[in-house]
Design a protein around this motif. Structure first.
Motif, PDB file in Angstrom:
ATOM      1  N   LYS A  68       0.852  -1.186   0.000  1.00 40.48           N
ATOM      2  CA  LYS A  68       0.000   0.000   0.000  1.00 40.48           C
ATOM      3  C   LYS A  68       0.897   1.250   0.000  1.00 40.48           C
ATOM      4  CE  LYS A  68      -3.680   0.214   2.664  1.00 40.48           C
ATOM      5  NZ  LYS A  68      -4.559   0.341   3.845  1.00 40.48           N
ATOM      6  N   PRO A  69       0.536   2.266  -0.808  1.00 39.92           N
ATOM      7  CA  PRO A  69       1.341   3.498  -0.795  1.00 39.92           C
ATOM      8  C   PRO A  69       1.227   4.206   0.568  1.00 39.92           C
ATOM      9  CG  PRO A  69      -0.132   3.449  -2.695  1.00 39.92           C
ATOM     10  CD  PRO A  69      -0.526   2.317  -1.812  1.00 39.92           C
ATOM     11  N   VAL A  70       2.365   4.622   1.101  1.00 41.10           N
ATOM     12  CA  VAL A  70       2.406   5.347   2.376  1.00 41.10           C
ATOM     13  C   VAL A  70       3.459   6.441   2.290  1.00 41.10           C
ATOM     14  CG1 VAL A  70       1.648   3.390   3.803  1.00 41.10           C
ATOM     15  CG2 VAL A  70       4.080   3.715   3.339  1.00 41.10           C
ATOM     16  N   THR A  71       3.454   7.328   3.268  1.00 47.66           N
ATOM     17  CA  THR A  71       4.516   8.324   3.387  1.00 47.66           C
ATOM     18  C   THR A  71       5.139   8.192   4.765  1.00 47.66           C
ATOM     19  OG1 THR A  71       2.964   9.984   4.156  1.00 47.66           O
ATOM     20  CG2 THR A  71       3.466   9.990   1.826  1.00 47.66           C
ATOM     21  N   TYR A  72       6.469   8.441   4.815  1.00 51.45           N
ATOM     22  CA  TYR A  72       7.160   8.387   6.104  1.00 51.45           C
ATOM     23  C   TYR A  72       6.761   9.607   6.917  1.00 51.45           C
ATOM     24  CZ  TYR A  72      10.810   8.769   9.582  1.00 51.45           C
ATOM     25  OH  TYR A  72      11.475   8.904  10.761  1.00 51.45           O
ATOM     26  N   SER A  73       6.323   9.377   8.178  1.00 55.83           N
ATOM     27  CA  SER A  73       5.862  10.480   9.019  1.00 55.83           C
ATOM     28  C   SER A  73       6.880  10.871  10.077  1.00 55.83           C
ATOM     29  CB  SER A  73       4.549  10.101   9.710  1.00 55.83           C
ATOM     30  OG  SER A  73       3.531   9.999   8.757  1.00 55.83           O
ATOM     31  N   GLY A 107       8.075  12.860   4.850  1.00 57.00           N
ATOM     32  CA  GLY A 107       7.142  12.988   3.742  1.00 57.00           C
ATOM     33  C   GLY A 107       7.479  12.134   2.537  1.00 57.00           C
ATOM     34  N   MET A 108       8.492  11.286   2.643  1.00 58.67           N
ATOM     35  CA  MET A 108       8.899  10.443   1.518  1.00 58.67           C
ATOM     36  C   MET A 108       7.821   9.404   1.203  1.00 58.67           C
ATOM     37  SD  MET A 108      12.262   8.093   1.224  1.00 58.67           S
ATOM     38  CE  MET A 108      12.599   7.178  -0.259  1.00 58.67           C
ATOM     39  N   GLU A 109       7.499   9.271  -0.087  1.00 61.70           N
ATOM     40  CA  GLU A 109       6.516   8.281  -0.509  1.00 61.70           C
ATOM     41  C   GLU A 109       7.198   6.946  -0.770  1.00 61.70           C
ATOM     42  OE1 GLU A 109       4.357   9.804  -3.817  1.00 61.70           O
ATOM     43  OE2 GLU A 109       3.579  11.494  -2.683  1.00 61.70           O
ATOM     44  N   CYS A 110       6.598   5.868  -0.287  1.00 59.24           N
ATOM     45  CA  CYS A 110       7.091   4.518  -0.522  1.00 59.24           C
ATOM     46  C   CYS A 110       5.917   3.556  -0.401  1.00 59.24           C
ATOM     47  CB  CYS A 110       8.220   4.161   0.440  1.00 59.24           C
ATOM     48  SG  CYS A 110       7.940   4.560   2.144  1.00 59.24           S
TER      49      CYS A 110
END
Length: 191
Positions: A68-73, A107-110
């Motif tokens: 699933k697409p997520v962003t680092y918080s 905010g990096m998308e992975c």
């Protein structure tokens, strides 16, 4: 079934009917004698570690997991927290992130990888752009051949500040593109 030579860090394989994540892979040998792969593995059910050596032609079932697409918080010691588009938070242990720690940025998308509905690791985009936090200036006359130097990358995690080999013309504050699979410099990004 995949041979050991095609298994990568972060893959989930079945060993003795249990799911294991490959945390580190070291290759030894030659094409004449055959390659062996020393893997550091972690059991996804018990979190117990294991190191084992396999031949390149040993075969394993690779488990295909949900992503699933997520962003680092943020980092909530000792867990790294990622968030999806619906504001669901997923906590992942540091040891499951492997080399992704070298590139994490706010905010990096992975993509989060799930096993039995639990986030267990992340997969990074194959290429990313990072600012060079520091690199030694080029020395005049040191330009013949394919000369490289180290460059420290901007990273959200101070303890995991990472370096890559770059050409001499790359300077501090340049933005460069990196292949996250090989940790290799690809190009300078010009605006």
């Amino acid at each position: 079934m995949k041979p050991a030579k095609e298994i990568r860090v972060g893959n989930i394989i079945m060993v003795d009917e249990k799911p294991w994540i490959v945390l580190r892979s070291d290759v030894n040998g030659s094409s004449r004698t055959g390659f062996t792969y020393k893997w550091k593995l972690k059991n996804l059910l018990t979190n117990s570690p294991m190191e084992n050596v396999f031949r390149g032609d040993d075969k394993f079932d690779v488990v295909v997991l949900d992503k699933k697409p997520v962003t680092y918080s943020y980092f909530a010691d000792p867990l790294y927290v990622f968030m999806d588009a619906d504001y669901n938070q997923y906590e992942i242990e540091e040891e499951n992130l492997g080399e992704a720690l070298n590139y994490l940025k706010d905010g990096m998308e992975c993509e989060a990888v799930f096993y039995n509905e639990k986030a267990i690791s992340v997969e990074l985009p194959t290429t990313i752009q990072r600012k060079v936090a520091y690199s030694e200036p080029a020395v005049k006359g040191n330009t013949s051949g394919n000369v490289l130097k180290e460059a420290k990358l901007e990273n959200a995690i101070e303890a995991h500040q990472h370096t890559v080999q770059v050409p001499l013309f790359v300077s501090t504050d340049d933005v460069i593109e990196i292949d996250t699979r090989t940790n290799e410099y690809k190009r300078v990004v010009r605006n």
